[in-house]
Motif scaffolding. Structure first.
Motif, PDB file in Angstrom:
ATOM      1  N   ARG A 174       0.827  -1.205   0.000  1.00  0.00           N
ATOM      2  CA  ARG A 174       0.000   0.000   0.000  1.00  0.00           C
ATOM      3  C   ARG A 174       0.867   1.263   0.000  1.00  0.00           C
ATOM      4  O   ARG A 174       1.930   1.297   0.617  1.00  0.00           O
ATOM      5  N   VAL A 175       0.390   2.282  -0.686  1.00  0.00           N
ATOM      6  CA  VAL A 175       1.131   3.539  -0.809  1.00  0.00           C
ATOM      7  C   VAL A 175       0.247   4.706  -0.386  1.00  0.00           C
ATOM      8  O   VAL A 175      -0.962   4.578  -0.230  1.00  0.00           O
ATOM      9  N   GLY A 176       0.886   5.863  -0.204  1.00  0.00           N
ATOM     10  CA  GLY A 176       0.164   7.080   0.103  1.00  0.00           C
ATOM     11  C   GLY A 176      -0.532   7.038   1.453  1.00  0.00           C
ATOM     12  O   GLY A 176      -0.090   6.375   2.393  1.00  0.00           O
ATOM     13  N   ILE A 177      -1.638   7.751   1.553  1.00  0.00           N
ATOM     14  CA  ILE A 177      -2.385   7.816   2.812  1.00  0.00           C
ATOM     15  C   ILE A 177      -2.867   6.428   3.219  1.00  0.00           C
ATOM     16  O   ILE A 177      -2.870   6.091   4.414  1.00  0.00           O
ATOM     17  N   LEU A 178      -3.240   5.604   2.260  1.00  0.00           N
ATOM     18  CA  LEU A 178      -3.714   4.258   2.583  1.00  0.00           C
ATOM     19  C   LEU A 178      -2.586   3.363   3.100  1.00  0.00           C
ATOM     20  O   LEU A 178      -2.842   2.374   3.785  1.00  0.00           O
TER      21      LEU A 178
END
Length: 558
Positions: A174-178
């Motif tokens: 998972r990448v970013g805010i997630l």
């Protein structure tokens, strides 16, 4: 495909008769030739059926290594998965939700499906590999600034490594805010810690590999993890995390070996999580889990892939769990995972104010402007005698100021804290571009740019010619790639990357040498004098722009 509790049921494995018919499958961005059936492999999760991609290589594409992190599992550590029947690993899984790539940039190799349901793994092996083969294993963790990236990118494929009697694995996280959001409510429900879901995904994948890779022909005792850019940072996180102890035997960090960083506290990470909640306009964690993923992506800061969007940026945190304390504290306690390392970087992926100089006059004027009375000492450390020497010297300054300095810093910490050796390398070879006009680089001036080394490590040079004439590779390019692959496999096999063609030496305070991959492989100095001088006399002004040829979206802000 249906879900029943913890079980996953997928269409039963297709018949041997059907598999025996040679069929070309256009799946996502992969052309898969099913030549021969492969007997299902028994893993801890369930049976997995693969395919023969081409003579000599078999693959299992899209194996789930954790439950889909959706619904109540959004912003939860990855959960073990199992299924009844046989999972047909015949196509790449979707990339984790992110901004998509423009179709005219250097690192576009086809559109990929995108989803929150993205925790899938790919394994390539020699066709004759069995559970008794005990082959070395290379595991790759992609970069992308922590907000983009995918194991499905063609330059990250493993068939060429598999042809050399090794196992290659990559996976999504998972990448970013997630992938990185901490939050007070999450900490309350997760025993006092939250965030780091991207790193926990990677850890879960490494555990799955450790438990199951033998069935694919690999040796769980000889697993090297390699990451590029943000992936190199991820490798660092695994080296420092006690949760990953014993899961790998060596580590390669390309364009991002930076150790002993302060890190973000859980408290600060939770504050950022509250900012996310406010931006989404909801009143609880439960409501945040109901928000469509594209709405979360829309509030996320992004400056890659041609996107310029102000927003919220999340990062890893010192959570007291995956990362129990700061890197400095872990070092002081001697608690790093002790494995051999390679600290690698590319020649032309950084810049300084001196990079703008083209002549001796411009160079000396910058030295006087930036260093004043200290300019004479600077010019004695980085001398130029003619205009022809300026470009090479400004590159040497950029390396000593950042990537070479960081690599040496990692090697120094390794020698102080661990018993395992450290090796340093630099990729200097320029790609020979074809006739396609890329939107994000100037083909006439780009050098050994950020990520330029990766297709050489993995033998995936032809990925750039998938849709257009992107590169005109030479026999020398292919020979260098072959030597780099052999060296990487040797490192996975023995903990030492030296081969007959690549006479690598380990770094030490007394032997400050690195391997340079250019026209061939040659040992050169890391320039300790230049590194030490700039460490004592930092350049007063930070670089205003990325180095020429930097590919935004494939490298992070490290």
């Amino acid at each position: 495909m249906t879900f029943q509790g913890a079980k996953i049921l997928r269409t039963p494995a297709i018949s041997r008769l059907a598999l025996a018919v040679a069929t070309t499958l256009a799946v996502s961005n992969v052309q898969a030739q099913v030549v021969d059936p492969i007997e299902p492999i028994k893993t801890n999760s369930g049976l997995v059926a693969g395919q023969v991609l081409e003579p000599g290589v078999k693959a299992w594409l899209g194996i789930p290594f954790a439950k889909p992190p959706t619904q109540d599992l959004r912003w939860q550590p990855p959960q073990p998965i199992s299924w009844d029947g046989t999972w047909n690993a015949d196509r790449l899984g979707p990339e984790c939700i992110q901004d998509l790539r423009p179709h005219n940039i250097n690192h576009y190799f086809a559109e990929e499906p995108t989803s929150e349901n993205c925790l899938y793994m790919n394994v390539w092996a020699p066709e004759d590999a069995t559970a008794t083969s005990k082959l070395p294993v290379v595991v790759f963790i992609y970069g992308g600034g922590g907000t983009v990236g995918s194991s499905g990118i063609d330059t990250y494929a493993g068939q060429e490594i598999a042809k050399k009697d090794a196992i290659f694995v990559n996976f999504n996280y998972r990448v970013g805010i997630l992938g990185f959001m901490a939050h007070p409510e999450l900490s309350a429900e997760q025993d006092g810690h939250s965030g780091n879901y991207a790193y926990l995904d990677q850890n879960a994948a490494l555990k799955w590999i450790n438990e199951n890779i033998e069935q694919f022909g690999g040796d769980p005792e000889r697993v090297v993890i390699m990451g590029q850019s943000a992936g190199a940072r991820a490798v660092t996180e695994q080296i420092y995390s006690p949760l990953s102890a014993g899961l790998f035997s060596g580590a390669v960090m390309s364009s991002g070996c930076t150790w002993d960083i302060a890190g973000t506290s859980l408290e600060d990470g939770e504050k950022t999580g509250l900012e996310v909640q406010a931006a989404l306009g909801v009143d609880s964690l439960e409501a945040m889990r109901y928000v469509p993923a594209d709405k979360i992506l829309a509030i996320q800061n992004e400056t890659q892939l041609g996107v310029s969007r102000s927003g919220i940026r999340t990062s890893g945190v010192i959570d007291g769990y995956f990362m129990p304390k700061s890197q400095a504290e872990i070092q002081d306690a001697g608690e790093m995972n002790d494995v051999p390392i390679i600290a690698h970087f590319n020649r032309d992926e950084a810049s300084t104010p001196f990079s703008a100089a083209k002549t001796v006059a411009e160079y000396e004027a910058l030295a006087s402007e930036l260093y004043g009375e200290n300019a004479e000492a600077f010019l004695a450390t980085f001398p130029v005698a003619s205009d022809d020497e300026v470009a090479d010297q400004t590159t040497a300054i950029a390396l000593a100021n950042r990537h070479a300095k960081n690599a040496v810093g990692c090697a120094e910490i390794q020698s102080e804290v661990n018993e395992s050796p450290a090796f340093i390398s630099m990729f200097s070879r320029k790609h020979t571009f074809g006739g396609f006009d890329y939107a994000d680089i100037d083909e006439s001036t780009v050098g050994a740019y950020h990520t330029a080394d990766i297709p050489f490590w993995f033998g995936t040079l032809e990925a750039f010619n998938k849709f257009h004439n992107g590169r005109n590779w030479s026999d020398d390019d292919r020979a260098l790639s072959n030597d780099m692959m052999d060296s990487l496999i040797a490192f996975a096999s023995t903990g030492n990357p030296a081969t007959e063609a690549v006479a690598w030496e380990l770094w030490s305070a007394e032997n400050q040498m690195m391997m340079e991959f250019a026209d061939g492989a040659e040992l050169v100095s890391v320039n300790p004098k230049g590194i030490d001088w700039l460490a004592a006399n930092p350049i007063p002004t930070a670089p205003a722009v990325p180095a020429p040829g930097r590919i935004e979206g494939v490298g992070p802000r490290d």
